[in-house]
Design a protein around this motif. Sequence first.
Motif, PDB file in Angstrom:
ATOM      1  N   ASN A   1       0.794  -1.214   0.000  1.00 36.80           N
ATOM      2  CA  ASN A   1       0.000   0.000   0.000  1.00 36.80           C
ATOM      3  C   ASN A   1       0.833   1.273   0.000  1.00 36.80           C
ATOM      4  O   ASN A   1       1.553   1.529  -0.936  1.00 36.80           O
TER       5      ASN A   1
ATOM      6  N   ALA B   1      -7.091   7.755  -7.782  1.00 40.78           N
ATOM      7  CA  ALA B   1      -8.100   8.360  -6.911  1.00 40.78           C
ATOM      8  C   ALA B   1      -9.352   8.778  -7.669  1.00 40.78           C
ATOM      9  O   ALA B   1     -10.470   8.565  -7.200  1.00 40.78           O
ATOM     10  N   SER B   2      -9.200   9.339  -8.851  1.00 42.89           N
ATOM     11  CA  SER B   2     -10.364   9.817  -9.583  1.00 42.89           C
ATOM     12  C   SER B   2     -11.172   8.673 -10.184  1.00 42.89           C
ATOM     13  O   SER B   2     -12.350   8.825 -10.478  1.00 42.89           O
TER      14      SER B   2
ATOM     15  N   LYS C   1      -3.485  -0.488  -2.858  1.00 41.95           N
ATOM     16  CA  LYS C   1      -4.848   0.041  -2.808  1.00 41.95           C
ATOM     17  C   LYS C   1      -5.101   0.856  -4.068  1.00 41.95           C
ATOM     18  O   LYS C   1      -4.310   1.723  -4.436  1.00 41.95           O
ATOM     19  N   GLN C   2      -6.202   0.585  -4.716  1.00 41.88           N
ATOM     20  CA  GLN C   2      -6.509   1.249  -5.982  1.00 41.88           C
ATOM     21  C   GLN C   2      -6.591   2.763  -5.830  1.00 41.88           C
ATOM     22  O   GLN C   2      -6.103   3.499  -6.677  1.00 41.88           O
ATOM     23  N   ASP C   3      -7.156   3.250  -4.750  1.00 44.73           N
ATOM     24  CA  ASP C   3      -7.339   4.701  -4.609  1.00 44.73           C
ATOM     25  C   ASP C   3      -6.032   5.456  -4.367  1.00 44.73           C
ATOM     26  O   ASP C   3      -6.005   6.672  -4.459  1.00 44.73           O
TER      27      ASP C   3
ATOM     28  N   ALA D   1     -11.208   5.451  -8.706  1.00 45.74           N
ATOM     29  CA  ALA D   1     -11.218   4.367  -7.732  1.00 45.74           C
ATOM     30  C   ALA D   1     -12.536   3.611  -7.676  1.00 45.74           C
ATOM     31  O   ALA D   1     -12.554   2.417  -7.417  1.00 45.74           O
ATOM     32  N   HIS D   2     -13.628   4.287  -7.914  1.00 46.91           N
ATOM     33  CA  HIS D   2     -14.917   3.612  -7.806  1.00 46.91           C
ATOM     34  C   HIS D   2     -15.520   3.281  -9.164  1.00 46.91           C
ATOM     35  O   HIS D   2     -16.622   2.784  -9.240  1.00 46.91           O
ATOM     36  N   ARG D   3     -14.800   3.548 -10.235  1.00 53.28           N
ATOM     37  CA  ARG D   3     -15.318   3.285 -11.577  1.00 53.28           C
ATOM     38  C   ARG D   3     -14.622   2.128 -12.269  1.00 53.28           C
ATOM     39  O   ARG D   3     -15.156   1.576 -13.200  1.00 53.28           O
TER      40      ARG D   3
ATOM     41  N   TYR E   1      -3.408   5.334  -6.339  1.00 54.96           N
ATOM     42  CA  TYR E   1      -2.845   5.716  -7.633  1.00 54.96           C
ATOM     43  C   TYR E   1      -3.892   6.100  -8.661  1.00 54.96           C
ATOM     44  O   TYR E   1      -3.566   6.654  -9.687  1.00 54.96           O
TER      45      TYR E   1
END
Length: 88
Positions: free
Chosen positions: A12, A43-44, A37-39, A46-48, A41
């Motif tokens: 992480n 962040a914009s 953790k995906q968010d 991360a949920h898509r 690197y």
Amino acid sequence: ADSLVLCIHGCNEANRDAIEIAKAAGASWFVMPCCIKQDLYLASAAHRVRIPDDELRAAFLIGAMAALGPAEEVYSVDRRITGRSIVL
């Protein structure tokens, strides 16, 4: 650079922090990421971005990490040594 920051199987934030410390000190860096953790690197996005395959997800996120580094080179060590074999 005369100095090197080395991060082997850093999880992480350890990878990101090692790169940032090296850049701040004008040192070279070498990281072999493990858990990411995906968010950290993406962040914009991360949920898509949904990547269900763990190996593909790791390669994708290491690519994002390489772009932010920025990495000068990307290598892979023998997978018999480690399942997380991509090196920046």
